[in-house]
Structures are given as C-alpha cells and as structure tokens.
Write an enzyme that holds these catalytic residues in place. Structure first.
Site, mmCIF file in Angstrom:
data_model
loop_
_atom_site.group_PDB
_atom_site.id
_atom_site.type_symbol
_atom_site.label_atom_id
_atom_site.label_comp_id
_atom_site.label_asym_id
_atom_site.label_seq_id
_atom_site.Cartn_x
_atom_site.Cartn_y
_atom_site.Cartn_z
ATOM 1 N N LYS A 1 4.014 -12.922 -5.126
ATOM 2 C CA LYS A 1 4.126 -14.343 -4.779
ATOM 3 C C LYS A 1 5.572 -14.801 -4.664
ATOM 4 O O LYS A 1 5.946 -15.881 -5.119
ATOM 5 C CB LYS A 1 3.366 -15.215 -5.783
ATOM 6 C CG LYS A 1 1.932 -14.787 -6.040
ATOM 7 C CD LYS A 1 1.145 -14.559 -4.762
ATOM 8 C CE LYS A 1 1.001 -15.808 -3.907
ATOM 9 N NZ LYS A 1 0.288 -15.531 -2.630
ATOM 10 N N SER B 1 2.125 -20.174 -8.030
ATOM 11 C CA SER B 1 1.563 -19.502 -6.870
ATOM 12 C C SER B 1 0.609 -18.388 -7.281
ATOM 13 O O SER B 1 -0.451 -18.200 -6.667
ATOM 14 C CB SER B 1 2.690 -18.934 -5.994
ATOM 15 O OG SER B 1 2.182 -18.411 -4.789
ATOM 16 N N HIS C 1 5.000 -4.365 -4.080
ATOM 17 C CA HIS C 1 5.312 -5.051 -5.334
ATOM 18 C C HIS C 1 5.548 -4.029 -6.448
ATOM 19 O O HIS C 1 5.813 -4.422 -7.594
ATOM 20 C CB HIS C 1 4.163 -5.977 -5.755
ATOM 21 C CG HIS C 1 3.832 -7.042 -4.761
ATOM 22 N ND1 HIS C 1 4.793 -7.765 -4.105
ATOM 23 C CD2 HIS C 1 2.639 -7.519 -4.328
ATOM 24 C CE1 HIS C 1 4.202 -8.642 -3.300
ATOM 25 N NE2 HIS C 1 2.910 -8.504 -3.407
#
Length: 331
Positions: A86, A166, A136
C-alpha cells in the site's frame, strides 16, 4: 483529529483452529483488538498470513516459492520495483511502463502480471523483455542474480500512517476463502498492525530501513529511492527523476502527459475500463476493483484518535532512530 468509523465488532465470533505448522514452519497467532486470531508464518524475518499464502502464492508453499524467486535469472534490461504494501506500487509501475515504452498510454496488463508474489519462477521467466518486475518481498528475498548483476531497483516509500489506513481498507475489501480477510474496526486493526509490523517481524519499518542500509552500504548500486508524498506533490519532477534513472529519452511534454495519465482518478478509471484486472478482481469481496481508493496524503487524520496518533508517533520515533529517511505526513 476528526472522525473514526462507527462500526461494531463481534467478540463472540467462533474461533477457528489452526495447524501448528505450515510449510514446515511454526504457525504464529496474532490477535486484533477484539481478539480475532490471524495465523502467520515467518520466512526470513518477514511475516506471511496463511490466508494470503493460500490465495496468492503459486503452489501454496511460501518457502519453496521464495527460494525459486531467489534463483530467478536476471536480464540486462530488467527493472525491479520494490515497495512495502500500500505504498503506490501500481502508480509507479504505470509510470515506469509508460516511460520505457515512450508512449503515455495505458497497457491492458496490470503489475500483478509481473509480480513475484503472484507468479511462479517459470511464469516470470516466460515474460517478454523488457520486464518491469515488482514485489513487496523484503530485500533478502530478491533474486541473487539480479542483485549481483546490479539491475536497477526503484524503491518507493510512503508514510506509515497512510499505509496502515490503506492496508485496513484493503483488507476489508479482500476475500480470503469464503469470507473477508478482515471485518473489524480500524481501532481493532491497529493492534494487529503493531503485531504484524513490529520491528522483530519484518514489518514496514524494517522494510524501509533495510533498503536504506543497503543503499548506504552499496553506493555504486543503481537504486532510486522515492517518496509517495513527493510524487504526489510534484509528479513531473519525480517522474523526470525516474526517466533519468532509466536512461530513457523524454521531453517536457512527454513527462507532462505521463503525469496526467497517472493521476490517481485517471488510473482508477483506466483500471475499471481498460485494464484486464482478472487477478485482483477474483480476490475482491464484491468482484470489483479495490486497489484504488483515495491515493491521498494525510487521510490518516480521518481515522486516528488523538491517543492512537500519539502512540504511532512514539512508535515511529523508535522505529526510525538513527535513520536519515524523512517522511511527510501531510502536504
């Protein structure tokens, strides 16, 4: 500080049972503020939810998958985008895609079609060049060949207050199995965030600090560090940095066109009307896109109480002790 969501939670939800081991690793149970359990395993100091592993990781074995990713062969024209969750990954991926093509037009593909978490080693190797890889995964999980051959890395960071807001909204919209990944309130989720993102668990702070240390320790490595907030405040300036880093030709008009096409609302519309977003839509609770919500800086002010904000401020100071990274929490 302003409003919080007014949502009740059920502390009497039936508690499921979980295995003691998964993929040969001990299962750890974290709890949110209402006592909801969240089972995870830790691989190389990064925590992975069992639900996410089963729904996303090819083959469902996180240990084997990460080892396969480490053994991925690098190509001369590979570019890798690294972000914590995010933090603007879709945004920067679209920018890089347009810059490398030399055309300010949307591709029908989405970043997940070149993401380590979603594709097997064989699928990644089958991608056409030039590849704009993204992940990620933590620094230590990146392909060894890519690091040894010093392929370009773009690291985009975002302030942790907007990240947690988020993430909360993302998880509320995410379907795992037959139910939502998360169904509690924001305050209840904050407790889980601290458990999952703690400094010993490979969370937000360790992610950004590891990249900071890597960049300092390898000054000749081609890594471009960007901030979500700077990209939001002056997109043409930051996009020009990316163009120079990628060694692509550009004009002021082209940079302006890329900036306009990659404005949040335009990306959100493109994702709904142009993108072949089959990968993430199947993970959404309602079948609709849930990647693009607000894309703003400072939305955290609408979610944190004064006490919650003070606690995160204190935690942030501890996390970033000795760091030279400078985050903006509002514009």
């Amino acid at each position: 500080m302003t409003t919080k969501e007014n949502e009740s939670s059920s502390k009497s939800e039936e508690q499921p049972t979980f295995p003691k081991e998964f993929n040969g690793l001990p299962v750890e149970i974290d709890y949110d503020g209402a006592g909801r359990p969240f089972p995870s395993v830790i691989v190389d100091d990064q925590k992975f939810s069992l639900g996410i592993i089963k729904s996303v990781i090819p083959g469902g074995n996180i240990v084997e998958h990460i080892q396969n990713i480490r053994n991925l062969s690098a190509r001369d024209d590979d570019v890798l985008i690294c972000t914590h969750r995010k933090s603007g990954t879709h945004w920067i991926w679209e920018i890089v895609s347009m810059l490398r093509k030399g055309i300010a037009e949307y591709d029908t593909k989405i970043k997940e079609t070149a993401m380590f978490e979603f594709l097997s080693k064989e699928q990644l190797e089958a991608l056409e060049s030039p590849r704009i890889l993204n992940t990620h995964f933590s620094l230590r999980m990146l392909p060894i060949d890519l690091l040894e051959k010093k392929r370009k890395i773009i690291h985009l960071m975002r302030n942790p207050k907007d990240v947690v807001v988020s993430m909360y909204n993302h998880y509320k919209s995410l379907r795992i199995g037959v139910g939502r990944f998360y169904s509690g309130t924001f305050s209840e989720y904050l407790s889980l965030f601290y458990s999952l993102e703690g400094e010993a668990k490979g969370g937000w702070n360790k992610y950004v600090r590891d990249f900071e240390k890597f960049a300092k320790g390898n000054p000749d490595y081609p890594i471009l560090t960007l901030y979500f907030e700077d990209l939001k405040q002056d997109p043409k300036k930051e996009i020009t940095k990316v163009a120079k880093f990628l060694d692509v030709s550009y004009t002021e008009g082209f940079i302006t066109a890329v900036a306009e096409r990659c404005e949040f609302e335009n990306l959100k519309k493109a994702n709904q009307e142009i993108k072949d977003d089959y990968i993430t839509r199947k993970l959404a609770c309602d079948g609709n896109q849930f990647i693009y919500r607000k894309g703003t800086v400072g939305d955290w002010k609408n979610w944190f109480t004064v006490a919650e904000n003070e606690l995160l401020d204190e935690t942030f100071e501890r996390w970033m002790s000795g760091s030279e990274l400078k985050f903006k929490f509002s514009l």
